[in-house]
Design a protein around this motif. Structure first.
Motif, PDB file in Angstrom:
ATOM      1  N   TYR A 119       0.842  -1.189   0.000  1.00 51.17           N
ATOM      2  CA  TYR A 119       0.000   0.000   0.000  1.00 51.17           C
ATOM      3  C   TYR A 119       0.882   1.245   0.000  1.00 51.17           C
ATOM      4  N   LEU A 120       0.540   2.170  -0.841  1.00 41.55           N
ATOM      5  CA  LEU A 120       1.285   3.433  -0.961  1.00 41.55           C
ATOM      6  C   LEU A 120       0.410   4.548  -0.418  1.00 41.55           C
ATOM      7  N   PRO A 121       0.731   5.061   0.772  1.00 43.06           N
ATOM      8  CA  PRO A 121      -0.155   6.033   1.421  1.00 43.06           C
ATOM      9  C   PRO A 121       0.064   7.456   0.918  1.00 43.06           C
ATOM     10  N   VAL A 122      -0.960   8.282   1.134  1.00 48.80           N
ATOM     11  CA  VAL A 122      -0.873   9.723   0.903  1.00 48.80           C
ATOM     12  C   VAL A 122      -0.823  10.390   2.269  1.00 48.80           C
ATOM     13  N   LYS A 123       0.255  11.091   2.560  1.00 43.16           N
ATOM     14  CA  LYS A 123       0.443  11.653   3.891  1.00 43.16           C
ATOM     15  C   LYS A 123      -0.024  13.099   4.006  1.00 43.16           C
ATOM     16  N   GLU A 124       0.110  13.879   2.958  1.00 38.33           N
ATOM     17  CA  GLU A 124      -0.277  15.279   3.023  1.00 38.33           C
ATOM     18  C   GLU A 124      -0.745  15.761   1.656  1.00 38.33           C
ATOM     19  N   CYS A 125      -1.418  16.897   1.666  1.00 42.11           N
ATOM     20  CA  CYS A 125      -1.946  17.471   0.430  1.00 42.11           C
ATOM     21  C   CYS A 125      -0.819  18.113  -0.360  1.00 42.11           C
ATOM     22  N   ASN A 126      -0.827  17.892  -1.650  1.00 41.93           N
ATOM     23  CA  ASN A 126       0.206  18.474  -2.499  1.00 41.93           C
ATOM     24  C   ASN A 126       0.027  19.978  -2.678  1.00 41.93           C
ATOM     25  N   LYS A 127      -1.194  20.488  -2.402  1.00 36.93           N
ATOM     26  CA  LYS A 127      -1.476  21.896  -2.645  1.00 36.93           C
ATOM     27  C   LYS A 127      -1.303  22.739  -1.386  1.00 36.93           C
ATOM     28  N   CYS A 128      -2.009  22.328  -0.301  1.00 39.54           N
ATOM     29  CA  CYS A 128      -1.955  23.136   0.930  1.00 39.54           C
ATOM     30  C   CYS A 128      -1.114  22.502   2.017  1.00 39.54           C
ATOM     31  N   GLN A 129      -0.529  21.336   1.742  1.00 40.38           N
ATOM     32  CA  GLN A 129       0.330  20.611   2.680  1.00 40.38           C
ATOM     33  C   GLN A 129      -0.383  20.228   3.989  1.00 40.38           C
ATOM     34  N   LEU A 132      -3.098  14.398   5.711  1.00 37.01           N
ATOM     35  CA  LEU A 132      -4.187  13.534   5.234  1.00 37.01           C
ATOM     36  C   LEU A 132      -4.084  12.131   5.822  1.00 37.01           C
ATOM     37  N   LEU A 133      -3.349  11.995   6.923  1.00 33.51           N
ATOM     38  CA  LEU A 133      -3.175  10.679   7.532  1.00 33.51           C
ATOM     39  C   LEU A 133      -4.494  10.132   8.059  1.00 33.51           C
ATOM     40  N   HIS A 159       0.959  -3.073  -6.290  1.00 31.54           N
ATOM     41  CA  HIS A 159       1.204  -1.756  -5.671  1.00 31.54           C
ATOM     42  C   HIS A 159      -0.105  -0.970  -5.728  1.00 31.54           C
ATOM     43  N   ARG A 160      -0.652  -0.683  -4.567  1.00 29.13           N
ATOM     44  CA  ARG A 160      -1.928   0.014  -4.493  1.00 29.13           C
ATOM     45  C   ARG A 160      -1.710   1.420  -3.938  1.00 29.13           C
ATOM     46  N   ALA A 161      -1.932   2.396  -4.791  1.00 27.92           N
ATOM     47  CA  ALA A 161      -1.724   3.799  -4.420  1.00 27.92           C
ATOM     48  C   ALA A 161      -3.033   4.411  -3.952  1.00 27.92           C
ATOM     49  N   GLU A 162      -2.987   5.061  -2.801  1.00 34.02           N
ATOM     50  CA  GLU A 162      -4.180   5.713  -2.269  1.00 34.02           C
ATOM     51  C   GLU A 162      -4.505   6.978  -3.060  1.00 34.02           C
ATOM     52  N   VAL A 163      -5.789   7.266  -3.145  1.00 35.42           N
ATOM     53  CA  VAL A 163      -6.268   8.514  -3.736  1.00 35.42           C
ATOM     54  C   VAL A 163      -7.139   9.196  -2.691  1.00 35.42           C
ATOM     55  N   LYS A 164      -6.742  10.376  -2.254  1.00 34.63           N
ATOM     56  CA  LYS A 164      -7.468  11.118  -1.222  1.00 34.63           C
ATOM     57  C   LYS A 164      -7.774  12.526  -1.717  1.00 34.63           C
ATOM     58  N   ILE A 165      -8.881  13.047  -1.253  1.00 32.81           N
ATOM     59  CA  ILE A 165      -9.291  14.404  -1.613  1.00 32.81           C
ATOM     60  C   ILE A 165      -9.225  15.267  -0.367  1.00 32.81           C
ATOM     61  N   CYS A 166      -8.465  16.338  -0.445  1.00 28.22           N
ATOM     62  CA  CYS A 166      -8.285  17.247   0.685  1.00 28.22           C
ATOM     63  C   CYS A 166      -9.507  18.158   0.834  1.00 28.22           C
ATOM     64  N   THR A 167      -9.600  18.784   2.002  1.00 25.99           N
ATOM     65  CA  THR A 167     -10.697  19.729   2.244  1.00 25.99           C
ATOM     66  C   THR A 167     -10.616  20.938   1.332  1.00 25.99           C
ATOM     67  N   ALA A 174      -0.956   8.833  -4.367  1.00 26.24           N
ATOM     68  CA  ALA A 174       0.377   8.404  -3.963  1.00 26.24           C
ATOM     69  C   ALA A 174       1.212   8.057  -5.190  1.00 26.24           C
ATOM     70  N   GLU A 175       2.509   8.247  -5.070  1.00 25.05           N
ATOM     71  CA  GLU A 175       3.416   7.955  -6.182  1.00 25.05           C
ATOM     72  C   GLU A 175       3.815   6.488  -6.167  1.00 25.05           C
ATOM     73  N   PHE A 176       3.889   5.908  -7.370  1.00 22.99           N
ATOM     74  CA  PHE A 176       4.322   4.521  -7.516  1.00 22.99           C
ATOM     75  C   PHE A 176       5.852   4.452  -7.488  1.00 22.99           C
TER      76      PHE A 176
END
Length: 219
Positions: A119-129, A132-133, A159-167, A174-176
């Motif tokens: 699993y490839l997690p997304v830890k923070e937003c790429n735009k506002c940082q 997103l844990l 390899h499973r990359a997470e997709v999350k939407i920030c507020t 997540a990057e592969f």
């Protein structure tokens, strides 16, 4: 004081020196012409084989300098600036790349139950940082890598990359890992083994494919 020579003797010396210089100039011109002909020879204007051309293929109009001079004079360019032909002399067939109409294509497909899952997690937003844990992923994007395992089967790592939407509305994925670019692909070890069999043991591509198909029932 150096005694002055008679005029007749001075004329004879000058004529002799002039004749020697003319002979030397003629020899140098002949040598220069021979070297130019030797350098200008290639597989298109002589009996030399194409392999002697080296990495630089001769121009198509290299055997007709007069015509090239006329073209360059019309265009106002220097013949020495002309670019040589590409290394490959193959001409385009005019057909589009890829399989033709009606061709039944095949490709490597994903398996339902992979051997390993990363699993490839997304830890923070790429735009506002923003962190997103604690956010739940909206979906996963999966890419599978096939590597040789036990005889008779491949080991598949998903390899499973997470997709999350920030507020803030930004969609984050997540990057592969480096080199994992397709939905289903062979890994670096499989590719290295195929190159080893083809380049070191000189097996044709068809026999390399038969090797993998016989040993691992795939490829």
């Amino acid at each position: 004081m150096i005694p002055e020579l008679p005029a007749t003797m001075s004329a004879e010396i000058l004529l002799k020196e002039n004749a020697e210089l003319r002979m030397r100039v003629a020899c140098l011109e002949e040598r220069c012409r021979e070297l130019e002909e030797k350098v200008g020879k290639n597989s298109q204007n002589s009996s030399k084989p194409p392999s002697s051309d080296g990495y630089q293929k001769p121009c198509k109009n290299s055997n007709s300098p007069d015509h090239s001079d006329d073209l360059s004079a019309d265009k106002g360019t220097d013949p020495s600036d002309e670019k040589p032909n590409p290394k490959s002399l193959r001409q385009s067939s005019g057909n589009k790349a890829g399989g033709k109409k009606g061709h039944q294509g095949t490709c490597l497909k994903q398996v339902d139950i992979p051997d390993y899952i990363e699993y490839l997690p997304v830890k923070e937003c790429n735009k506002c940082q923003a962190s997103l844990l604690d956010s739940e992923p909206v979906k996963y994007i999966e890419r599978q890598v096939f590597e040789p395992g036990r005889p008779g089967e491949f080991e598949v790592t998903a390899h499973r990359a997470e997709v999350k939407i920030c507020t803030c509305g930004c969609r984050n994925q997540a990057e592969f890992p480096e080199g994992v670019t397709a939905a289903a692909q062979y890994g670096s070890a499989t590719q290295a083994m195929a190159v080893y069999l083809n380049q070191y043991h000189f097996l044709p591509f068809k026999r390399v494919s038969e090797y993998f198909n016989t040993l691992y029932k795939m490829m």
